[in-house]
Motif scaffolding. Structure first.
Motif, PDB file in Angstrom:
ATOM      1  N   ASN A  64      22.640  40.894  32.511  1.00 21.39           N
ATOM      2  CA  ASN A  64      22.829  40.948  31.385  1.00 21.39           C
ATOM      3  C   ASN A  64      21.281  41.762  30.555  1.00 21.39           C
TER       4      ASN A  64
ATOM      5  N   GLU B 208      20.984  45.646  29.240  1.00 27.00           N
ATOM      6  CA  GLU B 208      21.238  46.312  28.135  1.00 27.00           C
ATOM      7  C   GLU B 208      19.790  47.313  28.052  1.00 27.00           C
TER       8      GLU B 208
ATOM      9  N   ILE C 137      30.797  42.524  29.838  1.00 29.70           N
ATOM     10  CA  ILE C 137      28.711  42.582  28.969  1.00 29.70           C
ATOM     11  C   ILE C 137      28.657  44.340  28.304  1.00 29.70           C
TER      12      ILE C 137
END
Lengths: 114, 292
Positions: free
Chosen positions: B73, B77, B114
């Protein structure tokens, strides 16, 4: 989910009957559980905060005391429901002086002189 | 014999302390007890070798599924918030080169959801690095290539991939494109090798060399020799691959992901499946030997 499985219960029981404090190794030996299973259950008990470890000594926590009490009360309980015989299997109780017909084969020959 | 202790109920206090200390730090070893006992009590022929193995196992970076998810994750990001990257022009390319399944493709797949959560929908996913140019050509939008992989060891694979991609793009007269490399875990040597080539590279976790990265040079020398003598009990060749002493590229890795394939840059003593006398080894880590 705070259910405690059998392996964990075994270990907690050993700890509980030892006044809640024991050396790690002694706990392992007394639990008679294999190493891999012990390591797993031991870790889970610690994660659930039921026991805590300080310098290779294991203690039951305040939270864990509740679980331990449940186990100990089971151990000390006078009731053994599994030992209670169902009515239909209990035979007639014969009183001490009541008359009965003996089996001659089972009587002692010298005492009864026959 | 000491190794048999585990097989009966009686483990000595000393062995117990050693084993419990290890499983506290590395719980995954609980599933590999037989292999662990064999490694420590049978493969090791001296106390120093044993101490080294214990030290290395203690230092091991075993990525749990949960940590893998967190790290994935964070990587996503960072890509999405890169000021020079946008949804419409980015191509996520798996480092995979052939037709067998590769963890870079596993990562690419895991990133799908994601990225959707992070608001990216238009980017392109390419599951094989060789198809990067084709994906670009189909629609000249996907010019910002982000090469993805789980683990970088020596960095050789990354360098050869980037070199090949540049060769193809430049060879076709394309100059308006960019290459970034993103991975979850990288050995320090890989980071350096890639940085030396001036490639835009980011990793979530950096691992030092398992022995050389942690000790002073004289201890390192001694420990490397201990490891080499340990490796001498292993078969030199298996399935067409030769034993990668100290890990492929001498990277000395101590990394594995839960349910993942062990990288070949990990010390082979932990995963090599055969002894020099051809007999099978039960190992604490497992690596698919089809492409060792």
């Amino acid at each position: 989910m705070n259910t405690i499985d059998n392996l964990q219960r075994t270990i907690l029981k050993c700890l509980a009957v030892s006044s809640g404090k024991l050396d790690e190794y002694t706990l392992f030996k007394r639990s008679r559980v294999g190493f891999a299973d012990f390591s797993k259950a031991y870790r889970k008990l610690k994660d659930k905060k039921i026991i805590r470890e300080v310098d290779n000594f294991v203690f039951i926590t305040a939270d864990g005391a509740g679980e331990a009490k449940k186990i100990l009360s089971l151990l000390q309980s006078k009731e053994k429901p599994w030992r209670q015989i169902p009515k239909e299997y209990i035979g007639e109780i014969i009183s001490g002086n009541s008359q009965y017909v003996p089996s001659i084969k089972l009587l002692d020959k010298t005492t009864f002189k026959f | 014999m000491v190794g048999d202790e585990y097989l009966t109920v009686s483990i000595s206090k000393k062995s117990f302390r050693v084993l419990i200390g290890l499983t506290k730090k590395q719980p995954w070893l609980e599933e590999r007890m037989d292999a662990l006992v064999q490694l420590i009590y049978k493969d090791c022929s001296s106390q120093e070798q044993k101490d080294l193995i214990l030290e290395l196992l203690y230092r091991f970076e075993y990525m749990s599924s949960k940590k893998f998810n967190d790290v994935l994750n964070t990587m996503a990001e960072e890509i999405v918030t890169d000021p020079d990257l946008e949804d419409e022009t980015t191509q996520l390319v798996a480092m995979a080169a052939d037709s067998s399944a590769d963890s870079s493709q596993y990562i690419l797949y895991a990133l799908k959801v994601i990225f959707q959560k992070l608001g990216w929908e238009k980017y392109k996913q390419t599951n094989n690095f060789g198809r990067a140019y084709k994906s670009y050509k189909n629609r000249n939008n996907f010019k910002n290539l982000v090469l993805i992989d789980e683990f970088v060891g020596s960095g050789k694979t990354v360098l050869s991939r980037v070199k090949e991609i540049r060769r193809v793009f430049d060879g076709n007269g394309i100059s308006d494109y960019s290459i970034r490399v993103r991975c979850l875990v990288s050995a320090e040597s890989g980071v350096k090798a890639i940085a030396d080539e001036g490639i835009d590279f980011m990793t979530q976790i950096i691992l030092k060399k398992g022995i050389s990265g942690y000790q002073t040079w004289c201890v390192v020398k001694n420990q490397i020799n201990l490891m080499l003598s340990l490796e001498s009990i292993l078969k030199k060749e298996y399935g067409g691959h030769s034993l990668p002493s100290l890990g492929y590229g001498g990277v000395e890795s101590l990394y594995c992901r839960e349910s993942g394939n062990t990288p070949n840059s990990v010390f082979p003593i932990f995963w090599w499946p055969a002894y020099s006398d051809e007999s099978k080894r039960s190992t604490v880590l497992i690596r698919a030997m089809g492409d060792a």
